[in-house]
Design a protein around this motif. Structure first.
Motif, short mmCIF file in Angstrom:
data_model
loop_
_atom_site.label_atom_id
_atom_site.label_comp_id
_atom_site.label_asym_id
_atom_site.label_seq_id
_atom_site.Cartn_x
_atom_site.Cartn_y
_atom_site.Cartn_z
N SER A 467 0.83 -1.27 0.01
CA SER A 467 0.51 -0.59 -0.13
C SER A 467 0.80 1.55 0.07
O SER A 467 0.46 2.18 -0.31
N THR A 468 1.85 0.91 0.58
CA THR A 468 2.36 2.43 1.01
C THR A 468 3.56 2.73 -0.58
O THR A 468 3.35 3.66 -0.87
N TYR A 469 3.50 1.31 -1.39
CA TYR A 469 4.50 1.87 -2.63
C TYR A 469 2.91 2.42 -3.52
O TYR A 469 3.59 3.61 -4.65
N ILE A 470 1.82 1.97 -3.81
CA ILE A 470 0.89 2.76 -4.53
C ILE A 470 1.00 4.11 -4.01
O ILE A 470 0.06 4.37 -4.84
N LYS A 471 0.90 4.12 -3.08
CA LYS A 471 1.03 5.80 -2.20
C LYS A 471 2.10 6.53 -2.99
O LYS A 471 1.82 7.62 -3.19
N PHE A 472 3.58 5.58 -3.19
CA PHE A 472 4.03 6.67 -3.75
C PHE A 472 4.45 6.94 -4.85
O PHE A 472 4.66 7.71 -5.99
N VAL A 473 3.75 6.05 -5.18
CA VAL A 473 2.77 6.27 -7.32
C VAL A 473 2.05 7.36 -7.37
O VAL A 473 2.88 8.00 -8.43
N ASN A 474 1.80 7.59 -6.31
CA ASN A 474 0.75 8.73 -6.64
C ASN A 474 1.49 10.35 -5.95
O ASN A 474 2.21 11.47 -6.41
N LEU A 475 2.72 9.93 -5.04
CA LEU A 475 3.33 11.26 -4.57
C LEU A 475 4.40 10.95 -4.83
O LEU A 475 5.37 12.58 -5.38
N PHE A 476 5.51 10.19 -6.18
CA PHE A 476 6.47 10.83 -6.27
C PHE A 476 6.11 10.10 -7.78
O PHE A 476 6.40 8.39 -8.60
N PRO A 477 5.69 10.61 -9.13
CA PRO A 477 5.33 9.74 -10.60
C PRO A 477 6.67 9.33 -10.87
O PRO A 477 6.64 8.57 -12.14
N GLU A 478 7.88 9.23 -10.84
CA GLU A 478 9.57 9.79 -11.20
C GLU A 478 9.68 8.37 -10.68
O GLU A 478 10.53 7.63 -11.48
N ILE A 479 9.60 7.51 -9.80
CA ILE A 479 9.52 5.83 -9.44
C ILE A 479 9.03 5.31 -9.82
O ILE A 479 9.05 3.59 -9.55
N LYS A 480 7.33 5.19 -10.22
CA LYS A 480 6.24 4.80 -11.18
C LYS A 480 6.61 3.72 -11.97
O LYS A 480 6.06 2.82 -11.11
N ILE A 483 8.49 0.77 -9.33
CA ILE A 483 7.47 0.40 -8.49
C ILE A 483 6.83 -0.57 -9.25
O ILE A 483 5.91 -1.61 -8.90
N GLN A 484 5.93 -0.75 -10.72
CA GLN A 484 5.02 -1.15 -11.17
C GLN A 484 6.41 -2.76 -11.18
O GLN A 484 5.42 -3.66 -11.89
N ASP A 485 7.34 -2.60 -11.64
CA ASP A 485 8.13 -3.84 -11.93
C ASP A 485 7.52 -5.18 -10.61
O ASP A 485 7.62 -5.88 -10.48
N ASP A 497 1.49 -15.88 -0.65
CA ASP A 497 0.20 -15.25 0.01
C ASP A 497 -1.27 -14.53 -0.88
O ASP A 497 -0.66 -13.06 -1.97
N ALA A 498 -1.94 -15.04 -0.93
CA ALA A 498 -3.15 -14.55 -2.00
C ALA A 498 -3.81 -13.16 -1.41
O ALA A 498 -3.45 -12.57 -2.69
N GLU A 499 -3.48 -12.85 -0.42
CA GLU A 499 -4.45 -11.75 -0.79
C GLU A 499 -2.91 -10.63 -0.80
O GLU A 499 -3.15 -9.49 -1.87
N LEU A 500 -1.72 -10.56 -1.06
CA LEU A 500 0.00 -10.26 -1.21
C LEU A 500 -0.57 -10.19 -2.88
O LEU A 500 -0.63 -9.40 -4.00
N GLN A 501 -0.95 -11.55 -3.56
CA GLN A 501 -0.83 -11.42 -5.13
C GLN A 501 -1.98 -10.72 -5.32
O GLN A 501 -1.57 -9.89 -6.27
N GLN A 502 -2.76 -10.70 -4.51
CA GLN A 502 -4.47 -9.79 -5.20
C GLN A 502 -4.01 -8.42 -5.03
O GLN A 502 -4.34 -7.18 -6.13
N ARG A 503 -3.25 -8.11 -3.77
CA ARG A 503 -3.26 -6.88 -3.48
C ARG A 503 -2.03 -6.49 -4.97
O ARG A 503 -2.66 -5.51 -5.73
N ALA A 504 -0.43 -7.16 -5.55
CA ALA A 504 -0.47 -6.70 -5.71
C ALA A 504 -0.53 -5.59 -7.41
O ALA A 504 0.01 -5.22 -8.24
N SER A 505 -2.05 -7.10 -7.76
CA SER A 505 -2.02 -7.11 -9.42
C SER A 505 -3.33 -6.15 -9.51
O SER A 505 -3.04 -5.16 -10.62
N SER A 511 -2.87 1.29 -11.74
CA SER A 511 -1.78 2.16 -11.82
C SER A 511 -1.40 2.56 -12.76
O SER A 511 -1.04 3.68 -13.42
N ILE A 512 -1.77 1.40 -13.53
CA ILE A 512 -2.05 1.55 -15.11
C ILE A 512 -2.86 2.36 -15.59
O ILE A 512 -2.75 3.35 -16.54
N ILE A 513 -4.18 1.60 -15.34
CA ILE A 513 -5.47 2.67 -15.73
C ILE A 513 -6.04 3.48 -15.12
O ILE A 513 -6.01 4.91 -16.01
N ALA A 514 -5.23 4.11 -13.78
CA ALA A 514 -6.33 5.13 -14.01
C ALA A 514 -5.35 6.65 -13.78
O ALA A 514 -4.36 6.15 -14.30
#
Lengths: 871, 156
Positions: A467-480, A483-485, A497-505, A511-514
């Motif tokens: 969740s922190t990383y996705i927040k970074f995507v917003n805060l710092f577009p330069e490392i997007k 993070i996507q990697d 872990d299923a939860e992690l997998q789902q979250r990550a995807s 980050s791609i669509i929005a």
């Protein structure tokens, strides 16, 4: 069986063995008890006092309900009768005490009261000692009735303390006159406020002074028994002084005396001195005096060999802490924490966290302390503690930058605790941008630092980091892209872990669509948390019920901690106490707590993100909901509750009363939440039910009693079970009385228990509706009202109200689409009442016509009354 | 007071007196846990400890531990002295008491305790009075014994 035979034997030795057997081995077997009761009765009326004593001892040893019933009448007579022997009286008093504890109603009142009280004047010291125990228990039940014992107890006490040790012969114990009786009398007096009569009061204070003076005299014996007995009386006297809390002079003397004990050779004395000082620290008169001993106490905490004594020292430090010494005490506690015993670490962590929050003037200090806590004793830092630091950082703009910088530095340590990673991840995700200007903590560096810990953490922390990383995507577009990697890596099978997998995807897709705008809205900074009582305090209280030392000075200390307390923790709103961990608004995995920010953006993918596998989301969401429902001051929403079940029922400056309720058939459960909005404890807090006469027998209510004290800023919950036996009108009320600043307050609140709560919605088609409608056409069954609209005639609002009312809203049945028809069944224990309703709005005339038909006239009328008020 | 336990240094329970009703299973559990806790403590430690929701006061006399569980508000120091008074009484009665006395004459130990404490509260603090009561009991017993003996040999 043999034992029962032995009981009725005439031989003393056989009888005695019989009794011994029974008192040791029989305490629950009720069949046997019935048999022995007769034998005991015989012995009780025996002329031989030894037999009577045996019988009394046996009753006291068993002390069951049956015993209380069988002998409740006999024993008081024995106790006050003139020709009972002293030995028997003693046993009778204690026996009665024991039976009183099992069943409170056995004690006769009226003329008995004064006869029992006057036992305090008895010639025989043994009788007085036993009687004092009994009176102490009786006083607790009924202080007013036994008030007469105060002056008698004081004069008895004064005779003992002025007696020389030779006066009392065998009741002197190692040169201390009657220590047991003295302690009991001092205890007895602690049931009352200081005596009102100035004469009695003066005499009592003289006694207390004498006891304090005696402590300074050289010991009359080197034996430990002498000093124990003497100090036992002294400690009890000090308890009474603290209890009375009116004589500054005595309080300070007591404090000095305890100060001497702090460096006594006897471990026991040091232990007790620390314990009593905890209480002294909460009195406004002696708080300062206690603070003089701070150094010694800190030393005890560090050097004492016995962990239970160290524990007391920690408690005392906690109690004596105020604004002036908070920094020092917190620092010392932190230092000690590094070497502290494992058994007390968790509690210490909580205490440090509470003190740091409460007395923080500078929040950077607070942040430092908590991060130090995590560094030193990370394993003992519970979730509540780190949740709390995040809440505070989010709510205070002035520390956010500092917090980000500090956690960043702390994370640079080669080995840091997982809790630190959590706090770090959360704070950088929110405020990482505040330090990104510095090259040393550029977005790139922040991300890499956090990600270097990722693999060492548990799934829960990993989820948080994602969740922190996705927040970074917003805060710092330069490392997007970077993070996507990472998201890509973890969105496939490599992440077990299923939860992690789902979250990550999902995050990856997000980050791609929005677009940037949507991202910015979704990943906006967290909104401020509603202020409330520190949940950590609740944890501490739960952990040690009954013995959390107070860190709140009673009365008066105006500029000091109370003021700070007020600004820091305004009253706790809303139901929060039931479950502390879910209570934190689902912080367990941060995305779950975001619905407020995201509900506006309706990207399909997003909705799944909020599924939270780690913590119940239901409760916090609800709690949150109720929270928001408390907008106005001093409101009483009884009427609204006809059409809803949860929310704030009443609120004024002092108190907030929230309700959560659920109903099934003819049963209902209400949770009432009383929140103290003031910075003082509400004393004698007592909600009691008031059921109007006409409701008697129609509705059955059961409430659980609540604690008589509602602490400042705290909230308590009271559960209420309701059963509808027969239909009724009106509703039961709750009368809530309490003392605020010693001023009695009383509120009468109608409970949201109107008859419509017991509705079960019924679905039916048009045909059967009209068939029933016609069947219920008689005058006895129908009730109609035509009334003017008091609120705008809005269709949706009306629908919501009707739905909340509890009946099924039937669509497409009435030929006129503007009309509403509903059907439901009222469940009572005795019968079920079918009920149909039709509401016809007339927009031109701004009028409504409401028709209710049911199989019972009273129900039709009440339903009609209730609903007519709502539009 | 909630209960009193006497146990040996080896952890053997010698006497128990409960002033609150608990099921046997719970009693056993409490006893076991408490004995282990106390035996693990070092001699210099304080005689008081907070255990669950009660205060425990204990003292060791020779090979025997005396342990009382009291209410939050009770006086700890005086509880120590109740223990001491009980020991004094046993001592006086048996003449320098030892563990064996209590094992073999446990009924006497119970009778003495019943005279001192009743229903968990102190009944008689005077040593003389307690001993007098016990002596009276013994006298009755002896009389009966003599009577029985006389009857046996046919003198009565």
């Amino acid at each position: 069986m043999e034992a029962v035979n032995l009981l009725s034997s005439n031989k003393y030795s056989e009888k005695q063995i019989g009794y011994l057997f029974i008192s040791v081995l029989v305490n629950t077997n009720s069949d046997l008890i019935k048999l022995i009761i007769q034998s005991i009765k015989n012995d009780l009326s025996s002329r031989n006092p030894v037999h009577v004593s045996l019988a009394l001892q046996c009753i006291a040893n068993i002390g069951s309900k049956e015993m209380a019933e069988a002998f409740g009448h006999e024993i008081p007579k024995l106790l006050v009768s003139g020709d009972t022997m002293d030995v028997v009286k003693q046993s009778a008093a204690l026996c009665l005490l024991r039976l009183f504890r099992t069943s409170q109603e056995i004690i006769p009142s009226g003329e008995w009261t004064s006869r029992i009280i006057h036992l305090l004047n008895d010639q025989h010291m043994g009788v007085v000692t036993a009687a004092t125990s009994l009176i102490d228990a009786l006083v607790k039940k009924n202080p007013e009735e036994y008030k007469g014992c105060i002056s008698l107890a004081v004069s008895r006490l004064s005779r003992i303390v002025t007696a020389s040790y030779t006066d009392l012969q065998d009741y002197t114990y190692y040169f201390v006159p009657a220590p047991w009786l003295s302690v009991k009398l001092l205890r007895l007096l602690q049931n009352y406020p200081p005596p009102e009569d100035p004469g009695v009061r003066g005499r009592l204070n003289e006694c207390l002074e004498t006891i304090l003076n005696k402590a300074q005299e050289p010991p009359k014996s080197k034996k430990v028994q002498h000093s124990n007995a003497k100090n036992a009386v002294l400690f009890e006297a000090i308890s009474l002084i603290i209890h009375n809390d009116t004589e500054p002079n005595l309080l300070v003397r007591a404090c000095n005396q305890l100060g001497q004990f702090l460096s006594n050779r006897e471990t026991n004395l040091r232990y007790l001195a620390l314990e009593s000082m905890c209480l002294l620290a909460t009195s406004e008169f002696s708080h300062e005096a206690v603070k003089k001993h701070q150094e010694v106490v800190i030393l005890s905490m560090k050097m004492e060999k016995d962990v239970s004594v160290r524990q007391q020292a920690v408690d005392l430090l906690y109690a004596m802490c105020d604004k002036s010494n908070a920094e020092e005490i917190v620092q010392e506690m932190l230092n000690y924490l590094e070497t502290a015993d494992y058994s007390i670490r968790e509690e210490m962590v909580l205490k440090v966290a509470i003190l740091a929050e409460k007395y923080a003037t500078d929040y950077t200090w607070y942040v430092d302390v908590i991060l130090n806590l995590i560094r030193i004793a990370g394993d003992y830092v519970s979730e509540e503690v780190w949740y709390r630091v995040i809440q505070i950082v989010i709510n205070r703009d002035d520390v956010q930058g500092y917090a980000a910088k500090t956690v960043f530095e702390a994370l640079q340590a080669p080995a840091c605790h997982e809790n630190m990673v959590k706090v770090g991840g959360y704070i950088l995700g929110e405020f990482g941008n505040l330090i990104a200007g510095d090259q040393r903590s550029s977005p790139q560096v922040q991300f890499q630092l956090l990600h270097s810990k990722y693999h060492l953490c548990s799934p829960m922390t990993r989820a948080l980091l994602l969740s922190t990383y996705i927040k970074f995507v917003n805060l710092f577009p330069e490392i997007k892209t970077q993070i996507q990697d990472v998201f890509k890596q973890h969105s496939n099978l490599r992440s077990a872990d299923a939860e992690l997998q789902q979250r990550a995807s999902e995050y990856l897709q997000l980050s791609i669509i929005a677009s940037t705008d949507v991202l910015a809205t979704v990943l906006e900074e967290m909104p401020a948390f509603p202020e409330r009582e520190s949940s950590i305090l609740a944890v501490l209280k739960k952990k040690k019920p009954g013995r959390v030392p107070e860190n709140e000075i009673r009365e008066g200390k105006s500029p000091g901690p109370t003021a700070n307390h007020q600004t820091e923790q305004p009253p706790a709103p809303a139901p929060t106490t039931n479950n502390v961990s879910t209570d934190l608004l689902g912080l367990s995995t941060p995305p779950a707590s975001q619905p407020s920010t995201t509900s506006t953006s309706n990207t399909g993918v997003l909705l799944d993100v909020f599924g939270d596998m780690y913590g119940g989301t239901g409760t916090p969401a609800q709690a949150n909901n109720v929270n928001n429902l408390a907008p106005a001051q001093s409101t009483y929403n009884a009427k609204k509750f006809i059409c809803k079940n949860n929310g704030v029922l009443f609120e004024n400056d002092l108190i907030q009363i929230g309700v959560k309720s659920e109903f099934r058939q003819n049963l209902g459960r209400l949770g009432l939440f009383y929140g103290n909005k003031t910075s003082f404890a509400l004393q004698n807090f007592m909600p009691s039910l008031s059921i109007p006469d006409e409701l008697q027998g129609k509705v059955n209510l059961q409430v659980k009693p609540v604690e008589p004290v509602l602490e400042a800023g705290a909230q308590i919950q009271q559960m209420l079970n309701a059963e509808c036996i027969e239909d009724y009108s009106d509703t039961p009320s709750m009368v809530i009385s309490f003392l605020y600043n010693n001023v009695p307050q009383k509120l009468t609140i109608k409970l949201p228990l109107t008859i419509n709560k017991f509705f079960e919605p019924t679905e039916m088609n048009g045909e059967s509706f009209f068939a029933r409608w016609k069947n219920l056409g008689g005058n006895q069954q129908r009730s109609q009202k035509i009334f003017k609209a008091t609120q705008p005639m809005d269709t949706t609002a009306t629908r919501t109200k009707l739905l909340g009312f509890g009946m099924q809203l039937l669509e497409g049945i009435d030929p006129n689409p503007d009309n509403f028809v509903c059907a439901g069944i009222v469940h009572t224990r005795t019968q079920q009442v079918g009920c149909l309703l039709r509401l016809e709005p007339n927009k031109q005339a701004q009028m409504y016509r409401l028709t209710v038909r049911s199989s019972k006239e009273s129900v039709s009328q009440e339903v009609c009354e209730l609903l007519a008020d709502q539009f | 007071m909630q209960f009193m336990l006497l146990f040996s240094r080896q952890g053997k329970l010698r006497l128990q007196k409960w002033y609150v009703a608990h099921p046997d299973k719970l009693k056993k559990k409490i006893t076991r846990e408490l004995i282990t806790t106390i035996l693990a403590r070092k001699p210099k430690m304080s005689s008081f400890l907070e255990w669950k929701d009660v205060k425990v006061v204990y003292k060791r006399y020779a090979s025997l531990y005396f342990c009382c569980a009291i209410e939050q508000k009770d006086n700890e120091l005086l509880t120590l002295e109740i223990i001491h008074r009980y020991v004094e009484l046993l001592d006086k009665y048996f003449g320098s008491v030892c563990e064996l006395d209590i094992i073999f004459n446990f009924e006497k130990a119970y009778f003495i305790l019943d005279e001192l404490l009743l229903g968990g509260e102190i009944q008689e603090t005077s040593k003389k009075n307690v001993l007098k009561a016990i002596a009276a009991q013994d006298l009755l017993q002896e009389d009966e014994a003599v009577e029985g003996a006389l009857r046996e040999i046919g003198l009565l």
